[in-house]
Design a protein around this motif. Sequence first.
Motif, PDB file in Angstrom:
ATOM      1  N   VAL A 247     -16.595 -14.899  22.880  1.00  0.00           N
ATOM      2  CA  VAL A 247     -17.514 -13.803  23.223  1.00  0.00           C
ATOM      3  C   VAL A 247     -16.753 -12.487  23.134  1.00  0.00           C
ATOM      4  N   SER A 248     -17.146 -11.626  22.190  1.00  0.00           N
ATOM      5  CA  SER A 248     -16.434 -10.367  21.980  1.00  0.00           C
ATOM      6  C   SER A 248     -17.195  -9.159  22.527  1.00  0.00           C
ATOM      7  N   SER A 249     -18.441  -9.326  22.876  1.00  0.00           N
ATOM      8  CA  SER A 249     -19.251  -8.236  23.419  1.00  0.00           C
ATOM      9  C   SER A 249     -19.033  -8.121  24.923  1.00  0.00           C
ATOM     10  N   LYS A 250     -18.623  -6.947  25.387  1.00  0.00           N
ATOM     11  CA  LYS A 250     -18.369  -6.760  26.816  1.00  0.00           C
ATOM     12  C   LYS A 250     -19.626  -6.948  27.671  1.00  0.00           C
ATOM     13  N   PRO A 251     -20.765  -6.326  27.310  1.00  0.00           N
ATOM     14  CA  PRO A 251     -21.979  -6.550  28.116  1.00  0.00           C
ATOM     15  C   PRO A 251     -22.376  -8.025  28.176  1.00  0.00           C
ATOM     16  N   TYR A 252     -22.246  -8.708  27.049  1.00  0.00           N
ATOM     17  CA  TYR A 252     -22.605 -10.123  27.016  1.00  0.00           C
ATOM     18  C   TYR A 252     -21.654 -10.944  27.886  1.00  0.00           C
TER      19      TYR A 252
END
Length: 537
Positions: A247-252
């Motif tokens: 997972v590279s998306s901070k919000p996700y």
Amino acid sequence: MEHNQQPTQFQEMDSGEKRLNELGYKQELRREMTLFKTLAISFSTMTLFTGITPLYGSSLQYAGPASLVWGWVVVSFFTCFVGVAMAEICSSFPENRLNNFGLASKTTGSLYFWAAHLAGPKWGPFSSWCCAWLETIGLIAGIGTQAYAGSQTLQSIILLSTGTNKDGGYFAPKWLFLCMYVSLTLIWAVLNTFALEVIAFIDIISIWWQVIGGLVIVIMLPLVAMTRKSAAYVFTSFEMGVDSTGVSSKPYAVILSFLVSQYSLYGYDAAAHLTEETKGADKNGPISILSSIGIIAVFGWAYILALTFSIQDFSHLYDPSNETAGAFVPAQILYDAFHGRYHNSAGAIVLLFVIWGSFFFGGLSITTSAARVVYALSRDKGIPYSSLWRQVHPKRKVPSNAVWLCAAICIVMGLPILKVNVVFTAITSICTIGWVGGYAVPIFARMVMPEKNFKPGPFYLGRARRPVCLVAFVWICYTCSVFLLPTYYPITWDTFNYAPVALGVGLSLVMVWWWVDARKWFKGPVRNIEISGNGKV
């Protein structure tokens, strides 16, 4: 009144039983639950450790400690809205009059009784149907979550008791793990075939086990650990685990780190399932719901802080070659703390046993609740072969057939453990979506129903009911949505979240059954006492 005695004109009927009869139901289960016993069962169903412990490691890995720690606070805040909305509904029903279908409102399957009553004569049957099946799916899957996490804890106890992963300790293989899973499920089913007071007594032990055990762990673990993380690390550190989670998306990543809190903070409706057996349910039910949320919110946060402050080496927690085989992060934290100070793992084993006891008590309570929902839905002919599952044991006055049906389904759900590595993710998602989704139906109905049709009980929100119910409903929808998301990337057969497929198939079959057949005869809860035109039995 003992169950083998005949009523006489000189014996007083409990006010709850009298009201139940007025609404069209005879008392079939024993009304023996006090406030403390009801709170004990509700607290045991939520449990202090069973939500946090199995998902702590994965949630910490997504975005680091700060997101995990503050996520608990955020989720607790919104959970309070759900609890308050449910407490108001729970309080009102013992005093409500018959609606247009003559429904009993406060019985064993309370949530779907609530949905039927609040939605009105037009939408009541469909609302009741949806709520009942969501409850049933969620609670039965809930047994599986406790059996799986309990087996995982026992796996770590066996490993540390025979050495460690580095020096020849025994790490239970998948076939033995499945045997532990099945054994726990069967033990809970056996215990639930005994009299209700036996289960209530065990749940009283549970609440003290968790309170005392929780205090010991929260206080002792940071004191024993050789070093402690700084407050800045615990409350402000944000660390992405891209290499391990994909997972590279901070919000996700933040959204996924909240899953441990969203999974942990539910189950407070257990008191509602036992209201047919509870004295003074219009007051004791709401008190149990709100008290359970408050206790778990405080203790749960303290437990998360104790674990996080006691981390010795973050990267070592997930190493498959570490002392606990990288399989159970809390076990590694406990091992590092006690082995670092005392050069043995005895203390870690003892505290893991305390945590395992919490899983055991939680599974027992959830089995109790699941069986009562299945029994209630069968009593209303909403399950195939209902005549079999609604039978009550003539001596023990418990729905024993429903208990064993729940156990059998739970065992079948666990069979993929032998081949699939993401069984717990799927069962957890199904459990949360079904269980919490069941809350949404009566809350939405309460929000949109005309106020003149609602007779408040001792706990009443007044004008605040619409905003409270709106926030609660939106939060539930969000919670259900995030448990359908993939939790690891890239998506492969080993990382795929099977919950959307399983739920999609299951709920589709339920809805097809409704439109093809059930809508023609299912009218929601049915009476088992004839009522005259003036509302009297």
